[in-house]
Design a protein around this motif. Structure first.
Motif, mmCIF file in Angstrom:
data_model
loop_
_atom_site.group_PDB
_atom_site.id
_atom_site.type_symbol
_atom_site.label_atom_id
_atom_site.label_comp_id
_atom_site.label_asym_id
_atom_site.label_seq_id
_atom_site.Cartn_x
_atom_site.Cartn_y
_atom_site.Cartn_z
ATOM 1 N N VAL A 166 45.912 46.844 38.961
ATOM 2 C CA VAL A 166 45.833 45.720 39.893
ATOM 3 C C VAL A 166 44.968 44.616 39.293
ATOM 4 N N ARG A 167 45.478 43.388 39.338
ATOM 5 C CA ARG A 167 44.727 42.221 38.909
ATOM 6 C C ARG A 167 44.340 41.406 40.134
ATOM 7 N N ARG A 168 43.067 40.995 40.181
ATOM 8 C CA ARG A 168 42.562 40.202 41.294
ATOM 9 C C ARG A 168 42.848 38.735 40.986
ATOM 10 N N ARG A 180 53.324 29.451 49.595
ATOM 11 C CA ARG A 180 54.527 30.172 49.170
ATOM 12 C C ARG A 180 54.162 31.326 48.235
ATOM 13 N N ALA A 181 53.296 31.070 47.270
ATOM 14 C CA ALA A 181 52.911 32.111 46.320
ATOM 15 C C ALA A 181 52.216 33.268 47.026
ATOM 16 N N VAL A 182 51.280 32.962 47.929
ATOM 17 C CA VAL A 182 50.555 34.017 48.645
ATOM 18 C C VAL A 182 51.510 34.814 49.516
ATOM 19 N N ARG A 183 52.414 34.116 50.196
ATOM 20 C CA ARG A 183 53.365 34.808 51.080
ATOM 21 C C ARG A 183 54.260 35.761 50.305
ATOM 22 N N LEU A 184 54.794 35.309 49.179
ATOM 23 C CA LEU A 184 55.704 36.148 48.405
ATOM 24 C C LEU A 184 54.978 37.323 47.757
ATOM 25 N N LEU A 185 53.775 37.099 47.251
ATOM 26 C CA LEU A 185 53.024 38.200 46.642
ATOM 27 C C LEU A 185 52.641 39.252 47.674
ATOM 28 N N ALA A 186 52.396 38.809 48.911
ATOM 29 C CA ALA A 186 52.013 39.757 49.963
ATOM 30 C C ALA A 186 53.214 40.476 50.560
ATOM 31 N N GLY A 192 51.495 44.112 40.355
ATOM 32 C CA GLY A 192 50.089 44.506 40.304
ATOM 33 C C GLY A 192 49.147 43.357 40.558
ATOM 34 N N TYR A 193 49.502 42.432 41.461
ATOM 35 C CA TYR A 193 48.685 41.254 41.724
ATOM 36 C C TYR A 193 48.170 41.274 43.166
ATOM 37 N N LEU A 194 46.848 41.155 43.305
ATOM 38 C CA LEU A 194 46.203 41.121 44.615
ATOM 39 C C LEU A 194 45.512 39.768 44.777
ATOM 40 N N VAL A 195 45.975 38.977 45.732
ATOM 41 C CA VAL A 195 45.383 37.660 45.968
ATOM 42 C C VAL A 195 44.058 37.845 46.698
ATOM 43 N N PHE A 233 34.426 33.612 40.282
ATOM 44 C CA PHE A 233 33.211 34.424 40.231
ATOM 45 C C PHE A 233 32.837 34.954 41.608
ATOM 46 N N ALA A 234 32.927 34.093 42.613
ATOM 47 C CA ALA A 234 32.537 34.501 43.968
ATOM 48 C C ALA A 234 33.393 35.648 44.494
ATOM 49 N N HIS A 235 34.664 35.696 44.097
ATOM 50 C CA HIS A 235 35.573 36.731 44.603
ATOM 51 C C HIS A 235 35.996 37.719 43.519
ATOM 52 N N GLU A 236 35.288 37.701 42.383
ATOM 53 C CA GLU A 236 35.535 38.643 41.300
ATOM 54 C C GLU A 236 36.996 38.646 40.858
ATOM 55 N N ALA A 237 37.618 37.480 40.815
ATOM 56 C CA ALA A 237 38.994 37.354 40.323
ATOM 57 C C ALA A 237 38.997 37.392 38.804
#
Length: 500
Positions: A166-168, A180-186, A192-195, A233-237
């Motif tokens: 999984v990639r943050r 659109r990107a967030v909706r489709l990824l969710a 392996g992508y976690l927004v 950095f704040a969300h460790e992405a």
């Protein structure tokens, strides 16, 4: 404008800003110790030993059996040498890197590796032992290619259930593209992508509920990179997914990529193309432009000929091997309910050509006459009719449907060339009459006895999910993909999920 607490350039006071955008900056600050900022996290290759072991034994064991059966001298030593060289070739060509294990190579890539193996082994066997028959040696190495290509195709399938690293992800772009990107990824789990957060451009509100630790100004600004880096950095992405748009294009995107890479953050740029398998994408450059060449879908050529041969051969062998089971099911249908053993139905095949599809009868004889009375109870949200507890299904029919045994007579359709072993579900004429242009593309290939729809939930899927799966297959199928789907069909049949 950036995340509060992120480094700001000395020229920040000289940048023009709108008043409403300035007010957006005045939020709660996030204080972090900059010395502890993590870079992109390096994850160990958890599946690397399994992948290497599969390549080694998948080639070595069959090669040993072939050489031993043919009476070749030192069969074990020759097979072990071939397995070592095969693993070495794969490693040398980057198949065991983090990118290689996360994004498996396709059949064509595996074939290239295998041809290199043939050349190396020809030199090695000639130097060590000239008595080995070349034809036998090639046959001995062939199962290793088939095993690797099949495994690669199975790992590449959508909804394959394979566990992924999984990639943050931090999504950056204009609000509409970010939503659109967030909706489709969710909406799907085949990646392996976690927004973890978003950084939109401008002040427009977002429809998604992802955290917004910072925003970019509508116009290019000196702190674009520091804004994104601070949010990451704040969300460790560990990955910035940038959605290009009118306010985030060309020179601004280029400068942003420099800043992110200098800050140790990986960058991906979202293409507007979708549902294209990685094996069909060929990146290149010209005059400073980044080009993505999209290989056309397979419609003719050697793979199409091989698919047809596998279909006919597989159907013939299946009918012979399953003859006792077919006779048993036929007797059970005939003895437990009045009516014929088989149900014949007109379906639409490749290029919308009608054909007669055969199934074991699982409903009462006059089931079609009762269908109009049950339309209001349809549990599918598209043109396909499905009911969990259809009163027209007989007792033996429920068992046949759950185990998919009612579909076995379609092997005759495969033998005739009306269907394929793998492909989209064959639709009814009244369903096709309500198809739009996108849905009609499902008919570009032969329908299949099994396919992505069958191994991904069948009737439990929504209509849009069904169409999406079929369109992916139509555009991205390969012989290796078909082999992977047939391997997964056994588990789907045993599970019985969505079969009613």
């Amino acid at each position: 404008m950036g995340l509060a607490g992120a480094p700001r350039p000395r020229t920040a006071s000289n940048r023009p800003r709108r008043q409403d955008f300035d007010r957006l900056r005045q939020g709660q600050t996030v204080q972090r110790d900059r010395s502890t900022r993590p870079g992109p996290r390096k994850r160990p290759g958890r599946y690397l030993p399994l992948v290497i072991g599969f390549d080694f034994f998948g080639l070595g064991i069959p090669a040993w059996l072939v050489l031993r059966t043919d009476g070749q001298p030192r069969a074990l030593a020759g097979a072990a040498a071939a397995a070592v060289v095969w693993s070495g070739v794969r490693a040398a060509r980057g198949r065991y890197t983090a990118q290689g294990t996360g994004r498996p190579s396709g059949a064509l890539t595996a074939t290239g590796d295998w041809l290199l193996l043939i050349g190396l082994m020809a030199v090695l066997w000639t130097a060590a032992d000239g008595t080995i028959d070349p034809a036998t040696a090639v046959v001995a190495l062939l199962p290793g290619l088939l095993a690797t290509a099949t495994a690669s195709g199975a790992r590449r399938l959508p909804w394959s259930g394979r566990r992924r690293t999984v990639r943050r992800v931090l999504v950056v772009g204009e609000p509409a593209g970010v939503d659109r990107a967030v909706r489709l990824l969710a909406s799907r789990a085949d990646h392996g992508y976690l927004v973890v957060a978003v950084v939109p451009v401008g002040t427009t509100s977002l429809a998604c509920e992802a955290p917004v630790p910072g925003r970019l100004a509508p116009a290019p600004a000196d702190d674009d990179a520091s804004t994104v880096l601070g949010a990451a950095f704040a969300h460790e992405a560990d990955l910035a997914l940038v959605v290009p748009g009118p306010q985030l294009a060309e020179e601004r995107l280029r400068l942003l990529s420099w800043g992110l890479h200098d800050g140790g953050l990986d960058l991906s740029v979202l293409s507007h193309l979708s549902e294209i398998a990685e094996s069909r994408v060929r990146p290149s450059s010209a005059a400073g432009l980044t080009l993505l060449h999209i290989v056309p879908p397979l419609r003719r050529g050697p793979q199409q000929a091989l698919k047809a041969a596998v279909d006919r051969t597989g159907a013939a062998l299946g009918l012979i091997a399953l003859a006792p089971l077919l006779l048993t099911v036929a007797a059970a249908v005939r003895l437990t309910s009045a009516g014929p053993v088989f149900h014949r139905q007109i379906r639409q095949g490749q290029h919308n050509r009608p054909f007669t599809m055969w199934k074991f009868r699982s409903m009462v004889v006059d089931a079609e006459q009762h269908k109009a009375q049950l339309v209001a109870s349809n549990e599918n949200d598209g043109p396909m009719f499905k009911m969990r507890r259809d009163p027209r299904v007989t007792r033996i029919g429920r068992l046949l449907r759950r185990s998919s045994l009612d579909e076995l007579p379609q092997l005759f359709n495969v033998l005739r060339g009306d269907m394929s072993l793998v492909g989209p579900r064959p639709p009814l004429p009244d369903e096709v009459s309500r198809y739009d242009e996108q849905e009609l593309r499902r008919l570009a290939v032969r329908p299949g006895l099994t396919g992505l729809w069958q191994v991904s939930g069948r009737s439990d899927l929504s209509w849009q999910e069904t169409v999406s799966l079929d369109l992916w297959y139509v555009d991205n199928w390969s012989v290796a993909t078909d082999m992977g789907l047939m391997a997964r069909t056994l588990r789907a049949v045993t599970d019985g999920r969505g079969a009613y």
